[in-house]
Design a protein around this motif. Structure first.
Motif, PDB file in Angstrom:
ATOM      1  N   GLU A  44     -32.860  22.016 -33.216  1.00 41.68           N
ATOM      2  CA  GLU A  44     -31.446  22.383 -33.361  1.00 41.68           C
ATOM      3  C   GLU A  44     -30.982  22.184 -34.804  1.00 41.68           C
ATOM      4  OE1 GLU A  44     -28.546  21.196 -30.292  1.00 41.68           O
ATOM      5  OE2 GLU A  44     -30.291  20.417 -29.195  1.00 41.68           O
ATOM      6  N   CYS A  45     -31.471  21.133 -35.457  1.00 34.57           N
ATOM      7  CA  CYS A  45     -31.119  20.900 -36.865  1.00 34.57           C
ATOM      8  C   CYS A  45     -31.572  22.079 -37.721  1.00 34.57           C
ATOM      9  CB  CYS A  45     -31.771  19.609 -37.375  1.00 34.57           C
ATOM     10  SG  CYS A  45     -31.011  18.089 -36.770  1.00 34.57           S
ATOM     11  N   ILE A  46     -32.762  22.600 -37.443  1.00 38.13           N
ATOM     12  CA  ILE A  46     -33.251  23.761 -38.187  1.00 38.13           C
ATOM     13  C   ILE A  46     -32.316  24.941 -37.972  1.00 38.13           C
ATOM     14  CG2 ILE A  46     -35.125  25.465 -38.314  1.00 38.13           C
ATOM     15  CD1 ILE A  46     -37.045  23.070 -37.660  1.00 38.13           C
ATOM     16  N   THR A  47     -31.857  25.122 -36.745  1.00 37.69           N
ATOM     17  CA  THR A  47     -30.957  26.226 -36.428  1.00 37.69           C
ATOM     18  C   THR A  47     -29.609  26.080 -37.132  1.00 37.69           C
ATOM     19  OG1 THR A  47     -31.993  26.465 -34.253  1.00 37.69           O
ATOM     20  CG2 THR A  47     -29.814  27.457 -34.539  1.00 37.69           C
ATOM     21  N   TYR A  48     -29.084  24.845 -37.185  1.00 38.09           N
ATOM     22  CA  TYR A  48     -27.743  24.610 -37.715  1.00 38.09           C
ATOM     23  C   TYR A  48     -27.745  24.043 -39.131  1.00 38.09           C
ATOM     24  CZ  TYR A  48     -26.141  25.343 -32.945  1.00 38.09           C
ATOM     25  OH  TYR A  48     -25.877  25.894 -31.732  1.00 38.09           O
ATOM     26  N   ILE A  49     -28.816  24.234 -39.876  1.00 37.73           N
ATOM     27  CA  ILE A  49     -28.957  23.602 -41.194  1.00 37.73           C
ATOM     28  C   ILE A  49     -27.803  23.942 -42.139  1.00 37.73           C
ATOM     29  CG2 ILE A  49     -30.341  25.377 -42.354  1.00 37.73           C
ATOM     30  CD1 ILE A  49     -31.317  21.741 -42.498  1.00 37.73           C
ATOM     31  N   ASN A  50     -27.224  25.108 -42.001  1.00 43.12           N
ATOM     32  CA  ASN A  50     -26.139  25.498 -42.904  1.00 43.12           C
ATOM     33  C   ASN A  50     -24.753  25.277 -42.317  1.00 43.12           C
ATOM     34  OD1 ASN A  50     -27.842  26.359 -45.029  1.00 43.12           O
ATOM     35  ND2 ASN A  50     -28.282  28.218 -43.866  1.00 43.12           N
ATOM     36  N   LYS A  51     -24.674  24.744 -41.115  1.00 47.05           N
ATOM     37  CA  LYS A  51     -23.378  24.458 -40.484  1.00 47.05           C
ATOM     38  C   LYS A  51     -23.206  22.952 -40.427  1.00 47.05           C
ATOM     39  CE  LYS A  51     -23.658  28.605 -37.703  1.00 47.05           C
ATOM     40  NZ  LYS A  51     -23.760  29.146 -36.363  1.00 47.05           N
ATOM     41  N   LYS A  52     -22.608  22.404 -41.423  1.00 46.89           N
ATOM     42  CA  LYS A  52     -22.544  20.952 -41.598  1.00 46.89           C
ATOM     43  C   LYS A  52     -21.964  20.206 -40.400  1.00 46.89           C
ATOM     44  CE  LYS A  52     -21.140  17.415 -44.859  1.00 46.89           C
ATOM     45  NZ  LYS A  52     -22.088  16.507 -44.330  1.00 46.89           N
TER      46      LYS A  52
ATOM     47  N   GLY B 276     -34.126  16.061 -45.434  1.00 45.72           N
ATOM     48  CA  GLY B 276     -33.817  17.401 -44.947  1.00 45.72           C
ATOM     49  C   GLY B 276     -32.325  17.633 -44.814  1.00 45.72           C
ATOM     50  N   PHE B 277     -31.615  16.609 -44.366  1.00 48.33           N
ATOM     51  CA  PHE B 277     -30.164  16.693 -44.216  1.00 48.33           C
ATOM     52  C   PHE B 277     -29.482  16.820 -45.575  1.00 48.33           C
ATOM     53  CE2 PHE B 277     -26.079  14.351 -43.975  1.00 48.33           C
ATOM     54  CZ  PHE B 277     -25.402  15.212 -43.137  1.00 48.33           C
ATOM     55  N   ILE B 278     -29.878  15.976 -46.509  1.00 52.67           N
ATOM     56  CA  ILE B 278     -29.258  15.974 -47.831  1.00 52.67           C
ATOM     57  C   ILE B 278     -29.558  17.264 -48.583  1.00 52.67           C
ATOM     58  CG2 ILE B 278     -29.306  14.860 -50.115  1.00 52.67           C
ATOM     59  CD1 ILE B 278     -29.769  12.184 -48.571  1.00 52.67           C
ATOM     60  N   MET B 279     -30.817  17.704 -48.530  1.00 49.73           N
ATOM     61  CA  MET B 279     -31.223  18.881 -49.301  1.00 49.73           C
ATOM     62  C   MET B 279     -31.065  20.184 -48.510  1.00 49.73           C
ATOM     63  SD  MET B 279     -34.553  17.087 -51.190  1.00 49.73           S
ATOM     64  CE  MET B 279     -35.627  18.177 -50.388  1.00 49.73           C
ATOM     65  N   LYS B 280     -30.631  20.072 -47.228  1.00 53.07           N
ATOM     66  CA  LYS B 280     -30.520  21.252 -46.351  1.00 53.07           C
ATOM     67  C   LYS B 280     -31.848  22.025 -46.334  1.00 53.07           C
ATOM     68  CE  LYS B 280     -26.119  20.612 -45.527  1.00 53.07           C
ATOM     69  NZ  LYS B 280     -26.027  19.173 -45.448  1.00 53.07           N
ATOM     70  N   ASP B 281     -32.935  21.265 -46.111  1.00 56.47           N
ATOM     71  CA  ASP B 281     -34.290  21.796 -46.177  1.00 56.47           C
ATOM     72  C   ASP B 281     -34.915  21.823 -44.782  1.00 56.47           C
ATOM     73  OD1 ASP B 281     -36.898  22.480 -46.768  1.00 56.47           O
ATOM     74  OD2 ASP B 281     -37.231  20.834 -48.181  1.00 56.47           O
ATOM     75  N   GLU B 282     -35.092  23.022 -44.239  1.00 57.67           N
ATOM     76  CA  GLU B 282     -35.679  23.182 -42.904  1.00 57.67           C
ATOM     77  C   GLU B 282     -37.091  22.621 -42.830  1.00 57.67           C
ATOM     78  OE1 GLU B 282     -35.549  27.283 -41.795  1.00 57.67           O
ATOM     79  OE2 GLU B 282     -33.377  27.426 -42.055  1.00 57.67           O
ATOM     80  N   SER B 283     -37.838  22.715 -43.931  1.00 53.83           N
ATOM     81  CA  SER B 283     -39.240  22.275 -43.911  1.00 53.83           C
ATOM     82  C   SER B 283     -39.363  20.783 -43.611  1.00 53.83           C
ATOM     83  CB  SER B 283     -39.932  22.616 -45.227  1.00 53.83           C
ATOM     84  OG  SER B 283     -39.404  21.850 -46.289  1.00 53.83           O
ATOM     85  N   LYS B 284     -38.362  20.000 -43.953  1.00 53.76           N
ATOM     86  CA  LYS B 284     -38.398  18.558 -43.665  1.00 53.76           C
ATOM     87  C   LYS B 284     -38.308  18.311 -42.158  1.00 53.76           C
ATOM     88  CE  LYS B 284     -38.554  17.139 -47.931  1.00 53.76           C
ATOM     89  NZ  LYS B 284     -39.681  16.380 -48.461  1.00 53.76           N
TER      90      LYS B 284
END
Length: 154
Positions: A33-41, A86-94
Motif C-alpha cells: 500500500e505504501c508503494i501505491t500511495y507513495i505520492n499521497k502523503k 523510503g518514506f523520506i525520499m518517497k522511494d518505492e524501491s525501499k
C-alpha cells in the motif's frame, strides 16, 4: 467491516506460528500500500505508523537474548530503517526491498503454522478450553469445559 471480521476470525483460530505469519502478511500488505500511495502523503503517514506498530509488536514478542532473537531484532530494525528512508525520499524501491526481506520470514512462519495445524489434526487434539453460552428468558449462563471434559460454571 467484513475484512476486519475475517481477520478477527483468522486470528482467533490461529496457532502461535500462524499469528506471526499473519503479522508478516499485514506488514507486506502495508508495504505494498505504501508503494501505491507513495505520492499521497496523508495516506503514507498512516501506513508508516501501521508498519512501525507491526514492527514494534514483532520486536516485543522476542524473548531473551539468544542469537535468534538478536538476529530477528536486527532484521526488524533494518526493515524499519529501509522504510524510513523510503518514506523520506518517497522511494518505492525501499519498500520493495523491505518486502524482499520480510517475504522469506513470512513464508517460513506460514509453513510452520500449517505444519503445526496438520500435526494437531493428525494427533486429534481438540481445543484445550471450550466455552459456550446458553440463553434463557431474562438470563445468560456461561459454561466452560475444562481439560477433564467436564462443564463448569463460567
Amino acid at each position: 467491516m467484513i475484512e476486519k471480521e475475517y481477520l478477527a476470525s483468522r486470528v482467533a483460530a490461529a496457532n502461535e506460528a500462524q499469528l506471526v505469519a499473519i503479522m508478516y502478511e499485514g506488514l507486506i500488505d502495508t508495504f505494498n500500500e505504501c508503494i501505491t500511495y507513495i505520492n499521497k502523503k496523508e495516506n503514507l503517514d498512516t501506513l508508516m505508523d501501521k508498519s512501525r506498530d507491526i514492527l514494534a509488536e514483532l520486536i516485543a514478542t522476542l524473548n531473551g537474548d539468544s542469537e535468534i532473537a538478536n538476529n530477528y531484532k536486527s532484521i526488524y530494525l533494518y526493515v524499519n530503517n529501509i522504510i524510513t528512508e523510503g518514506f523520506i525520499m518517497k522511494d518505492e524501491s525501499k519498500f520493495e526491498e523491505a518486502i524482499k526481506v520480510i517475504t522469506p520470514l513470512y513464508e517460513g512462519w506460514n509453513e510452520l503454522g500449517e505444519k503445526m495445524y496438520m500435526d494437531n489434526i493428525q494427533e486429534n487434539k481438540g481445543p484445550k478450553l471450550v466455552a459456550g453460552m446458553t440463553y434463557g428468558k431474562g438470563y445468560v449462563n456461561e459454561s466452560i469445559m475444562n481439560n477433564q471434559d467436564r462443564w463448569e460454571k463460567g
